[in-house]
Design an enzyme around this catalytic site. Structure first.
Site, PDB file in Angstrom:
ATOM      1  N   SER A 227       8.063  10.770   6.666  1.00 14.79           N
ATOM      2  CA  SER A 227       7.936  10.928   5.238  1.00 14.79           C
ATOM      3  C   SER A 227       7.096  12.308   5.146  1.00 14.79           C
ATOM      4  CB  SER A 227       6.845  10.041   4.784  1.00 14.79           C
ATOM      5  OG  SER A 227       6.139  10.318   3.491  1.00 14.79           O
TER       6      SER A 227
ATOM      7  N   HIS B   2      12.647  10.609   4.407  1.00 19.48           N
ATOM      8  CA  HIS B   2      11.988   9.943   3.387  1.00 19.48           C
ATOM      9  C   HIS B   2      11.107  10.639   2.397  1.00 19.48           C
ATOM     10  CE1 HIS B   2      10.397   5.734   2.179  1.00 19.48           C
ATOM     11  NE2 HIS B   2       9.160   6.524   1.952  1.00 19.48           N
TER      12      HIS B   2
ATOM     13  N   ASP C 232       9.062  10.884  -0.861  1.00 22.94           N
ATOM     14  CA  ASP C 232       8.289   9.936  -1.705  1.00 22.94           C
ATOM     15  C   ASP C 232       8.058  10.471  -3.375  1.00 22.94           C
ATOM     16  OD1 ASP C 232       6.272   9.503   1.069  1.00 22.94           O
ATOM     17  OD2 ASP C 232       7.164   7.790   0.014  1.00 22.94           O
TER      18      ASP C 232
ATOM     19  N   MET D 224       6.432   9.698  -6.905  1.00 24.35           N
ATOM     20  CA  MET D 224       5.676   8.714  -7.592  1.00 24.35           C
ATOM     21  C   MET D 224       5.343   9.346  -9.088  1.00 24.35           C
ATOM     22  SD  MET D 224       2.712   8.884  -4.237  1.00 24.35           S
ATOM     23  CE  MET D 224       3.247   8.495  -2.853  1.00 24.35           C
TER      24      MET D 224
ATOM     25  N   HIS E  90      12.409   7.525  -1.928  1.00 22.44           N
ATOM     26  CA  HIS E  90      11.403   6.089  -2.281  1.00 22.44           C
ATOM     27  C   HIS E  90      10.686   6.196  -3.784  1.00 22.44           C
ATOM     28  CE1 HIS E  90       7.594   3.650  -0.760  1.00 22.44           C
ATOM     29  NE2 HIS E  90       8.186   2.950  -1.737  1.00 22.44           N
TER      30      HIS E  90
ATOM     31  N   MET F 287       8.788   5.277  -6.258  1.00 22.39           N
ATOM     32  CA  MET F 287       7.353   4.465  -6.766  1.00 22.39           C
ATOM     33  C   MET F 287       7.167   5.041  -8.172  1.00 22.39           C
ATOM     34  SD  MET F 287       5.214   5.146  -2.980  1.00 22.39           S
ATOM     35  CE  MET F 287       6.306   6.498  -2.594  1.00 22.39           C
TER      36      MET F 287
ATOM     37  N   MET G  18       6.322  -2.573   2.536  1.00 23.82           N
ATOM     38  CA  MET G  18       5.365  -1.707   2.583  1.00 23.82           C
ATOM     39  C   MET G  18       4.264  -2.271   3.524  1.00 23.82           C
ATOM     40  SD  MET G  18       6.027   1.086   1.090  1.00 23.82           S
ATOM     41  CE  MET G  18       4.334   1.918   0.758  1.00 23.82           C
TER      42      MET G  18
ATOM     43  N   GLY H  93       0.887   4.930  -2.689  1.00 21.47           N
ATOM     44  CA  GLY H  93       0.388   5.969  -3.576  1.00 21.47           C
ATOM     45  C   GLY H  93      -0.161   7.174  -2.876  1.00 21.47           C
ATOM     46  N   PHE H  94      -0.433   6.905  -1.493  1.00 20.89           N
ATOM     47  CA  PHE H  94      -0.927   7.861  -0.424  1.00 20.89           C
ATOM     48  C   PHE H  94      -0.499   7.770   0.784  1.00 20.89           C
ATOM     49  CE2 PHE H  94      -3.649   9.398  -4.063  1.00 20.89           C
ATOM     50  CZ  PHE H  94      -3.831   8.427  -4.807  1.00 20.89           C
ATOM     51  N   GLY H  95      -0.411   8.906   1.528  1.00 20.92           N
ATOM     52  CA  GLY H  95      -0.137   8.933   2.804  1.00 20.92           C
ATOM     53  C   GLY H  95      -1.707   8.700   3.547  1.00 20.92           C
ATOM     54  N   GLY H  96      -1.614   8.733   5.021  1.00 22.55           N
ATOM     55  CA  GLY H  96      -2.587   8.689   5.795  1.00 22.55           C
ATOM     56  C   GLY H  96      -3.490   7.462   5.602  1.00 22.55           C
TER      57      GLY H  96
ATOM     58  N   ASP I 255       6.962   1.086   6.223  1.00 19.84           N
ATOM     59  CA  ASP I 255       6.401   2.104   5.607  1.00 19.84           C
ATOM     60  C   ASP I 255       4.881   2.102   5.203  1.00 19.84           C
ATOM     61  OD1 ASP I 255       7.066   4.125   2.547  1.00 19.84           O
ATOM     62  OD2 ASP I 255       5.839   4.612   4.348  1.00 19.84           O
ATOM     63  N   GLY I 256       4.230   2.888   5.944  1.00 18.96           N
ATOM     64  CA  GLY I 256       2.665   3.213   5.577  1.00 18.96           C
ATOM     65  C   GLY I 256       1.920   2.903   6.928  1.00 18.96           C
ATOM     66  N   GLY I 257       1.116   3.948   7.381  1.00 15.03           N
ATOM     67  CA  GLY I 257       0.493   3.934   8.472  1.00 15.03           C
ATOM     68  C   GLY I 257       1.090   3.629   9.814  1.00 15.03           C
TER      69      GLY I 257
ATOM     70  N   GLY J  61       4.645   9.128   8.164  1.00 15.39           N
ATOM     71  CA  GLY J  61       4.468  10.371   7.550  1.00 15.39           C
ATOM     72  C   GLY J  61       3.475  11.024   8.175  1.00 15.39           C
ATOM     73  N   SER J  62       2.022  10.834   7.865  1.00 16.86           N
ATOM     74  CA  SER J  62       1.000  11.583   8.648  1.00 16.86           C
ATOM     75  C   SER J  62       1.018  11.738  10.041  1.00 16.86           C
ATOM     76  CB  SER J  62      -0.432  11.127   8.132  1.00 16.86           C
ATOM     77  OG  SER J  62      -0.663  10.962   6.785  1.00 16.86           O
TER      78      SER J  62
HETATM   79  O1  LIG Z   1       4.801   5.855   0.664  1.00 17.41           O
HETATM   80  C1  LIG Z   1       3.810   5.954   1.108  1.00 17.41           C
HETATM   81  C2  LIG Z   1       2.357   5.680   0.191  1.00 17.41           C
HETATM   82  O2  LIG Z   1       3.036   5.425  -0.926  1.00 17.41           O
HETATM   83  C3  LIG Z   1       3.453   6.548   2.434  1.00 17.41           C
HETATM   84  O3  LIG Z   1       3.343   5.432   3.281  1.00 17.41           O
HETATM   85  C4  LIG Z   1       4.179   7.329   3.013  1.00 17.41           C
HETATM   86  O4  LIG Z   1       5.549   7.117   2.805  1.00 17.41           O
HETATM   87  C5  LIG Z   1       3.817   7.276   4.449  1.00 17.41           C
HETATM   88  O5  LIG Z   1       2.588   7.978   4.661  1.00 17.41           O
HETATM   89  P1  LIG Z   1       1.887   7.809   6.233  1.00 17.41           P
HETATM   90  O6  LIG Z   1       1.249   6.328   5.791  1.00 17.41           O
HETATM   91  O7  LIG Z   1       2.785   7.334   7.229  1.00 17.41           O
HETATM   92  O8  LIG Z   1       0.810   8.883   6.227  1.00 17.41           O
END
Ligand SMILES: O=C(CO)[C@@H](O)[C@H](O)COP(=O)(O)O
Length: 231
Positions: free
Chosen positions: A14, A39, A41, A43, A73, A75, A144, A149-152, A178-180, A200-201
């Site tokens: 991402s 990927h 994102d 929003m 993605h 959102m 999810m 809404g946010f990465g990291g 997806d997410g963390g 992502g991060s």
């Molecule tokens: O879609 C989202 C949040 O809405 C994120 O989950 C990113 O897609 C990935 O970010 P990381 O969590 O891997 O930094």
């Protein structure tokens, strides 16, 4: 224990937390590091409390990387609204959220008519049972592991039983998390049967993204191989 899984592994970075002032270069860098697809994102500030970009950005990216697979993605509220625009811009897959539409079947149909692959996502509070009627209509289910809404954000392992429920029912379904997700959390995802990894991060900020992608791919592939032996 790895669950039966008849799919292949895909690693999809991402770019949400990438340097968006150099988006094309960041995308190409991650592709060159061995990722399978991107990927992206999207929003709208309504479905989630953040705003990113839309189809005009995809239209600019596509000519720079004509072979890349772009998973959008979405959102966004009323995801039906942007299907044609994203297809025209060059999107490859359109992943929308169950919570964002009153008619998932109509949205799925519209995405297919536009020539894109279909993903259906659910947020952490949503029970996985809501997607079961649509599994045979889509190409991928997104679970999810953060509130979107946010990465990291921190990985929500309490969402993983949803992956396990789906994998126990559908051996060949593409299940995306997806997410963390990153090298520190990939084993948990592999153990429950996820095979499509959005990171992502953890990748964007990694000193050696190629190594991180290889490690995550190896972890998922090991789980897939183990599950196939256990069949
Ligand atoms: O879609 C989202 C949040 O809405 C994120 O989950 C990113 O897609 C990935 O970010 P990381 O969590 O891997 O930094």
């Amino acid at each position: 224990m790895a669950l039966s899984n008849g799919c292949s592994c895909r690693i999809a970075p991402s770019i949400l937390n990438a340097d968006l002032s150099s988006l094309a270069e960041e995308c190409q860098r991650l592709l060159d590091c061995g990722s399978d697809y991107l990927h992206l994102d999207v929003m709208d500030g309504h479905f989630v409390p953040n705003l990113t970009f839309g189809h005009p950005v995809v239209k600019c990216l596509r000519p720079k990387m004509p072979e890349a697979f772009f998973e959008m993605h979405m959102m966004v509220d009323n995801p039906e609204r942007w299907v044609e625009a994203m297809a025209d811009a060059g999107a490859s897959m359109y992943t929308f959220h169950y919570e964002a539409t009153s008619d998932p079947v109509a949205c799925i149909r519209k995405i297919k008519e536009a020539g894109m692959k279909v993903g259906l996502g659910v947020n952490p509070p949503t029970d996985v049972s809501v997607v079961l009627p649509y599994v045979d209509m889509v190409d991928l289910i997104l679970i999810m592991t953060v509130n979107p809404g946010f990465g990291g954000q921190s990985f929500m392992s309490e969402c993983l039983p949803k992956v396990q429920v789906l994998r126990e029912k559908y051996k060949n379904l593409d299940i995306e998390v997806d997410g963390g997700v990153g090298p520190k959390t990939i084993q948990q995802c592999a153990d429950v049967g996820a095979n499509v990894i959005v990171s992502g991060s953890a990748l964007v900020k990694h000193d050696n993204p190629r190594e991180a992608i290889q490690m995550m791919r190896a972890t998922i592939n090991e789980a897939i191989a183990k599950s196939q032996l256990e069949r």
